[in-house]
Design an enzyme around this catalytic site. Structure first.
Site, PDB file in Angstrom:
ATOM      1  N   LYS A 127       0.811  -1.222   0.000  1.00  0.00           N
ATOM      2  CA  LYS A 127       0.000   0.000   0.000  1.00  0.00           C
ATOM      3  C   LYS A 127       0.844   1.272   0.000  1.00  0.00           C
ATOM      4  O   LYS A 127       0.431   2.281  -0.566  1.00  0.00           O
ATOM      5  CB  LYS A 127      -0.978   0.012   1.173  1.00  0.00           C
ATOM      6  CG  LYS A 127      -0.403  -0.194   2.546  1.00  0.00           C
ATOM      7  CD  LYS A 127      -1.525  -0.263   3.595  1.00  0.00           C
ATOM      8  CE  LYS A 127      -0.978  -0.582   4.972  1.00  0.00           C
ATOM      9  NZ  LYS A 127      -0.596  -2.014   5.106  1.00  0.00           N
ATOM     10  N   THR A 128       2.017   1.242   0.619  1.00  0.00           N
ATOM     11  CA  THR A 128       2.858   2.441   0.610  1.00  0.00           C
ATOM     12  C   THR A 128       3.355   2.737  -0.798  1.00  0.00           C
ATOM     13  O   THR A 128       3.288   3.876  -1.270  1.00  0.00           O
ATOM     14  CB  THR A 128       4.048   2.288   1.567  1.00  0.00           C
ATOM     15  OG1 THR A 128       3.568   2.064   2.894  1.00  0.00           O
ATOM     16  CG2 THR A 128       4.912   3.546   1.566  1.00  0.00           C
ATOM     17  N   GLU A 171      -2.652   6.335   2.402  1.00  0.00           N
ATOM     18  CA  GLU A 171      -2.392   4.957   2.778  1.00  0.00           C
ATOM     19  C   GLU A 171      -3.295   4.637   3.963  1.00  0.00           C
ATOM     20  O   GLU A 171      -3.272   5.324   4.979  1.00  0.00           O
ATOM     21  CB  GLU A 171      -0.921   4.789   3.150  1.00  0.00           C
ATOM     22  CG  GLU A 171      -0.553   3.399   3.577  1.00  0.00           C
ATOM     23  CD  GLU A 171       0.932   3.270   3.905  1.00  0.00           C
ATOM     24  OE1 GLU A 171       1.292   2.289   4.571  1.00  0.00           O
ATOM     25  OE2 GLU A 171       1.715   4.147   3.498  1.00  0.00           O
TER      26      GLU A 171
END
Length: 507
Positions: A127-128, A171
């Site tokens: 996700k980052t 995020e």
């Protein structure tokens, strides 16, 4: 995408409101502090350990305190906390005693993001990078997004910014269920692999949280899901059955239902064409159902076909190309032209602590990475192998496990993942919110016991770093891996390599 839209509030809509952030130096909290301050709020905070983010906030002019004390909390402030802040914290206790409002970090972020097209990127891993890619690409094409990423986007030199455009990319943290505080216009789910079982208890409860997350989508919003992950694909099927607009993406061809239609109404396929130490070549194709019911077979006459579109990434690894496909799909929903979005993604240089080069001495390169889940480590070592093979060297992994509970639950999977390195050193577990006395039999050796002879357990982190440097020879790649303070060991390794001398023969 046709989400409900409201006018973007003026930049000063939070002017005069006071917020005090406990643990302000943390990666997630510091991002919230920057965004609230940029929107005109009066932001103060405290942190037990300080660090780079803490220093940056002080340089921005924020009043930040090293250490926690009740006297730090302004009496008129809304206090912002994360799950890591205990009820015994003196600042939190003082705020509650005075009746001050207290909100979770995610609620503060949602407040700062209100009025934007909120894009929430969730998943056990990836996700980052995906959210960083999207923030970078939208900036590159001139959309001027706001964003809150759990790491510094290298090209933008920050993990947080308030822009003038309609998009707000964040995020979304599933570890403590705080992603359920958002109401996104777009959601991206990279995967649903069981994690944070200390909080959720079971894999089923973890998966259910993502079902609840998709229920938070605004009317008219869209869910974008990685179809290469079994858990995420199940989520896509369930969401599509409820009538949610769904785009899947993956290395697979369009995912088919039993009736021959798409899962949802769209699919993005990424095809890897070339793998290099310096990047990846791929092509992207999107199928989108055009018949109203979306139930007819996937044939050209029933679909809008976009592509193929060339994607040239400057970072290695199939997982990076997969993340780029998710970001590309989101960019199209936000109005970016397909070729422009792909070109913008090609200039993405990564985020902090994601395959981040720390230096090279004597032909030995040191890379730092945040990977702390077995699947992340598999992907990391695959990318590292591309680089090491091109240099004629080996991969040496120095891993710091994160959490005793995660080490206990996944020791065998960590062992299988780290077996992909040529040499593996595991050091003591970074406890974070847990205590060793609650897990007396869990150490890093639980992992090395699962790996063949090339693995060692060295509890002392400094000694582990020196051992990695001693093992290295020209051409090798040393990886410092983990979500804790293992990142500081890169400097130790480089110094040891320099002291050894560029031409010395390693022990």
């Amino acid at each position: 995408m046709t989400p409900d839209r409201t006018s973007i509030p003026p930049a000063d809509d939070l002017a005069g409101r006071a917020f005090h952030l406990i643990g302000i130096g943390g990666a997630g909290m510091s991002v919230v502090a920057e965004i609230l301050a940029e929107r005109g709020a009066v932001v103060t905070g405290s942190d037990a350990g300080g660090g780079d983010a803490f220093d940056r906030l002080r340089e921005m002019g924020l009043t930040v305190h090293l250490g926690h004390d009740a006297a730090n909390v302004p009496a008129d402030a809304t206090v912002v906390v994360s799950t890591a802040i205990k009820d015994t914290n003196p600042e939190l206790r003082a705020a509650r005693r005075r009746g001050q409002p207290v909100m979770h970090r995610s609620e503060a972020l949602a407040l700062a993001a209100r009025g934007r097209d909120f894009v929430a990127v969730a998943g056990a891993h990836g996700k980052t990078t995906t959210s960083g890619m999207l923030a970078h690409a939208l900036t590159a094409v001139g959309q001027d997004p706001s964003f809150a990423i759990g790491g510094v986007v290298r090209s933008l030199n920050t993990g947080a910014r308030v822009g003038a455009g309609p998009a707000f990319v964040a995020e979304a943290d599933e570890s403590d269920r705080s992603f359920l505080n958002y109401e996104p216009a777009l959601e991206i789910v990279t995967n649903i692999e069981p994690d944070h079982l200390d909080n959720y208890g079971t894999a089923a409860a973890f998966a259910q949280a993502f079902v609840d997350f998709t229920a938070r989508l605004r009317p008219g919003g869209r869910l974008i899901v990685c179809a290469d992950d079994a858990g995420a694909l199940r989520l896509a099927h369930a969401a599509a059955a409820r009538g949610t607009a769904v785009t899947t993406y993956g290395t697979c061809s369009p995912q088919l239902r039993e009736d021959g239609g798409l899962v949802g109404d769209a699919h993005v396929q990424v095809e890897i064409l070339d793998r290099r130490a310096t990047g990846t070549s791929a092509r992207l194709t999107r199928w989108r159902q055009t018949d109203e019911g979306g139930s007819r077979p996937v044939r050209p006459e029933n679909c809008e076909l976009l592509g193929p579109v060339a994607l040239e990434l400057s970072l290695p690894g199939d997982h990076v190309a997969l993340d780029a496909a998710g970001a590309w799909a989101a960019g199209l929903e936000l109005g970016v032209e397909p070729e422009a979005m792909a070109q913008a993604l090609g200039s993405f240089a990564g985020t902090g602590r994601r395959f981040e080069a720390r230096g090279e001495v004597g032909g030995v390169r040191v890379i730092d990475d945040y990977a702390h889940h077995p699947t992340e480590i598999v992907a990391l070592l695959a990318a590292a192998r591309e680089v090491a093979d091109a240099r004629g060297g080996r991969v040496i992994a120095l891993f710091q496990p994160h959490l005793f509970s995660r080490t206990r639950n996944f020791a065998d999977r960590f062992g299988a993942a780290l077996a992909g390195a040529d040499q593996t050193i595991v050091t003591a577990i970074y406890p974070a919110r847990e205590r060793q006395e609650d897990f007396p039999d869990v150490t890093g050796q639980c992992i090395t016991d699962q790996i063949p002879a090339h693995a060692r357990y060295i509890a002392d982190a400094h000694a582990a770093a020196l051992a990695a440097a001693a093992d290295a020879r020209p051409g090798d790649l040393i990886l410092t891996i983990g979500a804790g303070d293992v990142t500081r060991l890169g400097a130790v390794i480089l110094e040891a390599l320099a002291e050894r001398g560029a031409t010395d023969t390693p022990r």
